[in-house]
Write a protein that holds these residues in place. Sequence first.
Motif, mmCIF file in Angstrom:
data_model
loop_
_atom_site.group_PDB
_atom_site.id
_atom_site.type_symbol
_atom_site.label_atom_id
_atom_site.label_comp_id
_atom_site.label_asym_id
_atom_site.label_seq_id
_atom_site.Cartn_x
_atom_site.Cartn_y
_atom_site.Cartn_z
ATOM 1 N N GLY A 48 0.814 -1.215 0.000
ATOM 2 C CA GLY A 48 0.000 0.000 0.000
ATOM 3 C C GLY A 48 0.843 1.259 0.000
ATOM 4 O O GLY A 48 0.546 2.219 -0.724
ATOM 5 N N LEU A 49 1.910 1.267 0.790
ATOM 6 C CA LEU A 49 2.802 2.427 0.810
ATOM 7 C C LEU A 49 3.518 2.613 -0.524
ATOM 8 O O LEU A 49 3.676 3.745 -0.999
ATOM 9 C CB LEU A 49 3.818 2.296 1.951
ATOM 10 N N LEU A 50 3.952 1.518 -1.136
ATOM 11 C CA LEU A 50 4.595 1.611 -2.450
ATOM 12 C C LEU A 50 3.647 2.192 -3.494
ATOM 13 O O LEU A 50 4.038 3.059 -4.286
ATOM 14 C CB LEU A 50 5.091 0.241 -2.893
ATOM 15 N N TYR A 83 2.158 6.531 -7.011
ATOM 16 C CA TYR A 83 1.085 7.415 -7.475
ATOM 17 C C TYR A 83 1.487 8.875 -7.271
ATOM 18 O O TYR A 83 1.272 9.708 -8.145
ATOM 19 C CB TYR A 83 -0.210 7.106 -6.690
ATOM 20 N N GLY A 84 2.090 9.177 -6.116
ATOM 21 C CA GLY A 84 2.520 10.544 -5.841
ATOM 22 C C GLY A 84 3.609 11.032 -6.774
ATOM 23 O O GLY A 84 3.644 12.203 -7.153
#
Length: 63
Positions: A51-53, A58-59
Amino acid sequence: MNKDHESPEERRERLRQEELKNPSSSVHGSNLADLVGGLNWKVTGSIIIVGLLIYFIYGIFFR
């Protein structure tokens, strides 16, 4: 199984099943603890890392 000799996981599951039978006694309803309650820590950690990746990728590309 005797309630005195059950493991913490079995006790937690028994209480959760009793709560599902009587949902009005539940203040919180469904939450993250129900989601990860049946998973071990490796699977939970993997989900968090993925999820963090996804969040960072995306950012980077959609800023």
